[in-house]
Design an enzyme around this catalytic site. Structure first.
Site, PDB file in Angstrom:
ATOM      1  N   SER A  67     169.061 -84.145 -53.405  1.00  0.00           N
ATOM      2  CA  SER A  67     167.777 -83.563 -53.820  1.00  0.00           C
ATOM      3  C   SER A  67     167.417 -82.383 -52.924  1.00  0.00           C
ATOM      4  CB  SER A  67     166.671 -84.629 -53.773  1.00  0.00           C
ATOM      5  OG  SER A  67     166.655 -85.295 -52.527  1.00  0.00           O
ATOM      6  N   ASN A  83     162.555 -94.588 -47.944  1.00  0.00           N
ATOM      7  CA  ASN A  83     161.677 -94.909 -49.074  1.00  0.00           C
ATOM      8  C   ASN A  83     160.199 -94.692 -48.745  1.00  0.00           C
ATOM      9  OD1 ASN A  83     164.070 -95.569 -50.187  1.00  0.00           O
ATOM     10  ND2 ASN A  83     163.722 -97.786 -50.287  1.00  0.00           N
ATOM     11  N   THR A  93     131.089 -71.930 -85.102  1.00  0.00           N
ATOM     12  CA  THR A  93     131.728 -73.218 -85.381  1.00  0.00           C
ATOM     13  C   THR A  93     132.739 -72.906 -86.470  1.00  0.00           C
ATOM     14  OG1 THR A  93     130.127 -73.809 -87.075  1.00  0.00           O
ATOM     15  CG2 THR A  93     129.629 -74.558 -84.847  1.00  0.00           C
ATOM     16  N   HIS A  94     133.858 -73.573 -86.468  1.00  0.00           N
ATOM     17  CA  HIS A  94     134.959 -73.307 -87.415  1.00  0.00           C
ATOM     18  C   HIS A  94     135.420 -71.846 -87.341  1.00  0.00           C
ATOM     19  CE1 HIS A  94     133.749 -77.149 -89.341  1.00  0.00           C
ATOM     20  NE2 HIS A  94     132.528 -76.686 -89.130  1.00  0.00           N
ATOM     21  N   SER A 146     153.816 -51.928 -75.173  1.00  0.00           N
ATOM     22  CA  SER A 146     154.885 -52.315 -76.086  1.00  0.00           C
ATOM     23  C   SER A 146     156.049 -51.369 -75.872  1.00  0.00           C
ATOM     24  CB  SER A 146     154.381 -52.218 -77.521  1.00  0.00           C
ATOM     25  OG  SER A 146     155.459 -52.028 -78.402  1.00  0.00           O
ATOM     26  N   LYS A 200     150.080 -49.337 -78.039  1.00  0.00           N
ATOM     27  CA  LYS A 200     149.636 -50.711 -77.832  1.00  0.00           C
ATOM     28  C   LYS A 200     149.210 -51.069 -76.411  1.00  0.00           C
ATOM     29  CE  LYS A 200     150.051 -53.986 -80.105  1.00  0.00           C
ATOM     30  NZ  LYS A 200     150.549 -55.176 -80.768  1.00  0.00           N
ATOM     31  N   ASN A 253     148.553 -54.772 -74.836  1.00  0.00           N
ATOM     32  CA  ASN A 253     148.621 -56.184 -75.233  1.00  0.00           C
ATOM     33  C   ASN A 253     148.003 -57.124 -74.190  1.00  0.00           C
ATOM     34  OD1 ASN A 253     149.983 -55.630 -77.623  1.00  0.00           O
ATOM     35  ND2 ASN A 253     151.980 -55.665 -76.601  1.00  0.00           N
ATOM     36  N   GLU A 293     147.919 -64.464 -73.211  1.00  0.00           N
ATOM     37  CA  GLU A 293     148.875 -65.233 -74.025  1.00  0.00           C
ATOM     38  C   GLU A 293     149.741 -66.143 -73.158  1.00  0.00           C
ATOM     39  OE1 GLU A 293     150.637 -62.553 -77.294  1.00  0.00           O
ATOM     40  OE2 GLU A 293     149.575 -61.226 -75.935  1.00  0.00           O
ATOM     41  N   TYR A 352     161.796 -99.526 -54.851  1.00  0.00           N
ATOM     42  CA  TYR A 352     162.302 -98.151 -54.971  1.00  0.00           C
ATOM     43  C   TYR A 352     163.537 -98.104 -55.867  1.00  0.00           C
ATOM     44  CZ  TYR A 352     164.359 -93.633 -53.988  1.00  0.00           C
ATOM     45  OH  TYR A 352     164.891 -92.383 -54.152  1.00  0.00           O
ATOM     46  N   LYS A 388     160.058 -84.956 -58.382  1.00  0.00           N
ATOM     47  CA  LYS A 388     159.568 -83.795 -57.626  1.00  0.00           C
ATOM     48  C   LYS A 388     159.496 -82.483 -58.392  1.00  0.00           C
ATOM     49  CE  LYS A 388     161.147 -86.058 -53.578  1.00  0.00           C
ATOM     50  NZ  LYS A 388     161.669 -87.128 -54.479  1.00  0.00           N
TER      51      LYS A 388
HETATM   52  N1  ARG Z   1     165.835 -88.187 -51.880  1.00  0.00           N
HETATM   53  C1  ARG Z   1     165.258 -89.474 -52.139  1.00  0.00           C
HETATM   54  C2  ARG Z   1     164.083 -89.311 -53.121  1.00  0.00           C
HETATM   55  O1  ARG Z   1     163.661 -88.225 -53.320  1.00  0.00           O
HETATM   56  C3  ARG Z   1     164.767 -90.074 -50.867  1.00  0.00           C
HETATM   57  C4  ARG Z   1     164.725 -91.557 -50.820  1.00  0.00           C
HETATM   58  C5  ARG Z   1     166.076 -92.128 -50.930  1.00  0.00           C
HETATM   59  N2  ARG Z   1     166.138 -93.493 -50.598  1.00  0.00           N
HETATM   60  C6  ARG Z   1     167.236 -94.212 -50.803  1.00  0.00           C
HETATM   61  N3  ARG Z   1     167.210 -95.416 -50.429  1.00  0.00           N
HETATM   62  N4  ARG Z   1     168.253 -93.704 -51.434  1.00  0.00           N
HETATM   63  O2  ARG Z   1     163.609 -90.259 -53.692  1.00  0.00           O
END
Ligand code: ARG
Length: 465
Positions: free
Chosen positions: A23, A110, A155-156, A277, A283, A285, A290, A317, A325
């Site tokens: 991660s 965790n 309204t509408h 544009s 134009k 815009n 938007e 966990y 994330k």
């Molecule tokens: N990178 C993990 C997460 O974002 C961290 C926790 C990982 N814990 C584990 N026991 N593998 O959740």
């Protein structure tokens, strides 16, 4: 370098696994939270005698040096480190040696990730509220100048009754006020420290979770270790609150798109917040509005994405949670940027009040006023008054004029019970000011609403200091 958890493994992990499992490409965003958390944790370990003073100093200095490297851009993030937690712990051990190996005592990744992510969510919650406050302030400043600028209320999407521009802007503010209130209440709900939960069951050390919670600015530690490492309600609440806020922004944006069209002509965006544009040289815009309207889509997607990740997960966990994330990062960045852009473009917006007034003269907007006049001044029952007004509207239509343009004589000729003074009652400003009921559009009520929002905003700013 060997993985920090490689003890029971005989072979290295496959590079493919590393890429899939890691991660670090996205959770490096949490480096500050991770370092703050490690400092608070080590301080507590020292307090309960698991680290001596010199060790604590070494750990803090090592963490500070890592923070400096990350800030300078010299820190190397490797896929093999898996996540930001192991990258920083690994770097600390390389830097200070064996003492670094004591940092993870009485802690698991965790509870560490639950802490880091929660800190990020709470900080983002505050930043979003600050930007919402600035947006409401801007809207109120504009509103204060337009408590007598008449426009067609709809309204509408059809002309309905005249209102003043400030009244319309205040309605936008009310949405954003509730957004702030939602964020404040979830901030309180989630301001509890999960650190010390360990992997899932608590830890066999005499830890002091209260002091860690206090150091990190939480109200208190969380109640149950298993819940602390497994729940992501705090992130989901934020995603929902952002989705709702983006929905509000999209409605404002849609009105700005309409209002800036030739057909409405109520507002013009400044050049700084308009686009051209590539083919049509004439134009200008409203791309900004938007995009603001369109950005709500991804914020809904992010909410649904995490809801689905969490659905059906057994306690405690699970690695699935690592998928929490990116959606939150994206929603937070989208929210902050959208609020900034909306506020800035509103500050630059020109309101064409003469055009609003002109349009308010189309569509017999004071028909309800005529009916109310017949009830109040001529003692005609409302249902009958409604019918007579309908006939007079048809007469005006036939003549090709607006109801407010008929003369007193013409009006009286339609029904002999109609009294002198009717003409005044059909004026746009008197129609607006007649709606002086609590929360109504009269200039007086509008000013009261602005004052009430300003007072509330002031208290909110105090809380955010
Ligand atoms: N990178 C993990 C997460 O974002 C961290 C926790 C990982 N814990 C584990 N026991 N593998 O959740």
């Amino acid at each position: 370098m060997a993985k920090l958890w490689s003890g029971r493994f005989e072979q290295n992990t496959s590079a493919l696994l590393d890429a899939f499992n890691a991660s670090i490409p996205f959770d490096q965003k949490l480096w500050q939270q991770d370092i703050i958390g490690s400092k608070a944790h080590s301080k507590m370990l020292h307090k309960i005698g698991l680290l001596n003073e010199a060790e604590l100093q070494q750990i803090w200095q090592g963490l500070d040096a890592i923070a400096q490297e990350i800030t300078d851009g010299t820190f190397e993030f490797n896929l093999g480190d898996e996540d930001i937690h192991m990258a920083i712990e690994g770097a600390l051990i390389s830097k200070i040696g064996d003492t670094g190996k004591k940092l993870h005592t009485a802690r698991s990744r965790n509870d560490q990730v639950a802490l880091d992510f929660r800190l990020y969510v709470l900080q983002s919650n505050q930043e979003i509220r600050q930007k919402l406050v600035a947006l409401i302030q801007t809207l109120l400043e504009i509103a204060s100048q337009h408590t007598q600028s008449i426009m067609p209320g709809m309204t509408h999407l059809q002309h309905a009754q005249p209102v003043n521009l400030a009244f319309h802007l205040i309605a936008w503010c009310c949405n954003f006020k509730r957004d702030i209130q939602r964020l404040s209440s979830s901030f309180e709900r989630h301001c509890y420290s999960p650190l010390g939960a360990g992997a899932l069951a608590g830890v066999p050390y005499p830890t002091d979770r209260e002091s860690v919670a206090q150091d990190l600015g939480f109200i208190a530690p969380t109640l149950n270790a298993m819940d602390s490492v497994s729940e992501r309600d705090f992130a989901l609440d934020l995603l929902y609150e952002i989705a709702m806020m983006m929905m509000h922004i999209s409605r404002v944006a849609e009105e700005l798109v309409l209002w800036s069209s030739y057909e409405f002509g109520f507002v013009s965006f400044s050049d700084a917040f308009s686009t051209g544009s590539s083919i049509m040289p004439q134009k200008k815009n409203p791309d900004v509005a938007e995009l603001l309207r369109g950005k709500s889509g991804r914020s809904y997607g992010n909410l649904i994405s995490l809801l689905v990740v969490m659905k059906g997960l057994p306690l405690a966990y699970n690695k699935d949670t690592q998928e929490d994330k990116e959606s939150v990062f994206d929603s937070v960045e989208t929210a902050l940027l959208s609020l900034e852009i909306l506020t800035r473009s509103l500050k630059d917006l020109t309101f064409h009040t003469h055009k609003m007034l002109e349009m308010a003269k189309i569509g017999h907007l004071t028909a309800t006023d005529l009916a109310d006049f017949l009830v109040q001044q001529c003692q005609i029952p409302f249902r009958e008054a409604h019918h007579i007004t309908g006939k007079i509207v048809a007469y005006a239509e036939h003549k090709g004029v607006d109801l407010s343009e008929l003369t007193q004589e013409e009006l009286i000729s339609q029904d002999s019970r109609i009294q002198i003074g009717v003409k005044e009652a059909l004026g746009l400003q008197s129609s607006v000011d007649a709606r002086n009921s609590l929360g109504g559009t009269s200039t007086q009520q509008t000013k009261t609403q602005i004052a009430s929002l300003q007072e509330w905003l002031h208290l909110e700013m105090e809380k955010l200091k």
